[in-house]
Design an enzyme around this catalytic site. Structure first.
Site, PDB file in Angstrom:
ATOM      1  CE1 TYR A  61      -3.322  -2.783   0.089  1.00 31.04           C
ATOM      2  CE2 TYR A  61      -3.718  -2.583   2.166  1.00 31.04           C
ATOM      3  CZ  TYR A  61      -3.791  -3.047   1.920  1.00 31.04           C
ATOM      4  OH  TYR A  61      -5.029  -3.744   1.126  1.00 31.04           O
ATOM      5  CD  GLN A 178      -7.526  -8.813   4.188  1.00 29.87           C
ATOM      6  OE1 GLN A 178      -7.689  -7.503   4.095  1.00 29.87           O
ATOM      7  NE2 GLN A 178      -6.713  -8.676   5.544  1.00 29.87           N
ATOM      8  CE1 TYR A 206     -10.528  -7.137  -0.905  1.00 36.80           C
ATOM      9  CE2 TYR A 206      -9.784  -9.371  -0.490  1.00 36.80           C
ATOM     10  CZ  TYR A 206      -9.560  -8.244  -0.857  1.00 36.80           C
ATOM     11  OH  TYR A 206      -9.747  -9.276  -2.577  1.00 36.80           O
ATOM     12  CD  GLN A 290     -13.490   9.695   4.378  1.00 41.00           C
ATOM     13  OE1 GLN A 290     -12.415   8.886   5.574  1.00 41.00           O
ATOM     14  NE2 GLN A 290     -13.674  10.072   3.658  1.00 41.00           N
TER      15      GLN A 290
END
Length: 319
Positions: A61, A178, A206, A290
């Site tokens: 990432y 995941q 996810y 958020q």
């Protein structure tokens, strides 16, 4: 928030975790556009202040930047959250991303992640993708050795199918899986989630809000204005014919949310958590404020009638 044990580990995690994909920023293949690091850090602090006790990142990432930002956010904390990260996606000096499950490659990745995160051990270390598939055994054996050595506390997999998990299980136990899982991506429901439950493998889902599509904030106009380097611009979920269906689904999420005094995002995440095989859901945030629109999902219980409304929606959409 109530916590739940993740698979065979001693990790008791909250139903929602902070997802650190987008905070990696721009300049790489799967970016979400530019990102202000101070906004990222503020969003992480807001999530932790609300009771979230785990963060999920990955080396790839932002080509390491996400892990660095997480480290900055957690610096000096006396009681930091669990930190999860991933390996197997590697990049060269030009930023070109490839895959490797070679033992020496995973070891290099682990050491680099430990340095970037500033921790002595990674709470959950996951193989990001089962690629190259012929290296799964070598990669998983290395993960098990890293656990034995204390560099990581628990090991898991991401995006593995049943056959791939069985190959890993023949070498060492799997703490967690995941998978991508949301109302519009349910491929894992029929076989993979039941297999994980049977094997007592924890599941952290996810993209439960389908990368922002199911938040209620995404419109055609906003999609058209996404930055040029936002990977979602070229994703079929954000294009016709899927887009019209997905926006109709958001209207249903809004209607059910109004009944509970919740946001569409909270309903979407609550639907994912409704599956008993799911231990927790990863929710990303890029700026303060958020997370507030998602936190209610941890306590929202959908009725059987509401769950049936979603089933009826997809039956009608497929007709």
């Amino acid at each position: 928030m109530k916590t739940k044990c993740l698979g065979n580990s001693d990790l008791y995690i909250t139903p929602i975790g902070f997802g650190a994909w987008a905070i990696g920023g721009s300049g790489w293949e799967f970016a979400w556009g530019g990102q202000d690091d101070s906004d990222s850090i503020a969003a992480i602090h807001e999530a932790l202040d609300a009771g979230i006790n785990w963060i999920d990142s990955a080396a790839v990432y932002g080509l390491g930047h996400s892990e660095e930002v997480v480290a900055r956010a957690l610096a000096g904390m006396s009681n930091p959250p669990y930190v999860f990260t991933k390996c197997s996606m590697v990049w060269d000096e030009r930023g070109q991303i490839g895959h490797s499950l070679k033992g020496e490659s995973i070891r290099r990745e682990c050491e680099a992640s430990l340095r970037r995160l500033g921790v002595d051990a990674i709470d959950l270390y996951q193989i990001h993708w089962p690629n190259p598939e012929e290296e799964i055994e070598e990669g998983w054996a290395t993960m098990a050795k890293l656990k034995e050595e204390g560099k990581v506390r628990h090991i898991g997999v991401s995006n593995f199918d049943i056959g791939q998990m069985q190959r890993a299980l023949a070498i060492a136990p799997i703490t967690s899986l995941q998978p991508r899982y949301s109302l519009i991506h349910r491929e894992v429901e029929e076989e993979i989630l039941p297999f994980a439950a049977w094997q007592e493998i924890g599941v952290i889902a996810y993209s439960p809000m389908a990368s922002g599509l199911l938040t209620g904030a995404m419109t055609r106009e906003r999609i058209e204005q996404l930055p040029a380097d936002d990977w979602r611009r070229n994703n079929h979920d954000f294009q016709e014919p899927q887009l019209s269906r997905n926006l109709r689904l958001v209207r249903l999420l809004k209607a059910i949310g109004a009944h509970h005094g919740c946001t569409p995002a909270e309903v979407a995440v609550a639907w994912v958590l409704h599956n008993r095989a799911v231990t927790g859901a990863i929710v990303g945030a890029r700026k303060p404020g958020q997370m507030k629109g998602v936190l209610g999902a941890s306590g929202l219980r959908l009725s059987l009638t509401e769950v049936a409304e979603f089933e009826a929606f997809f039956v009608k959409a497929a007709a």
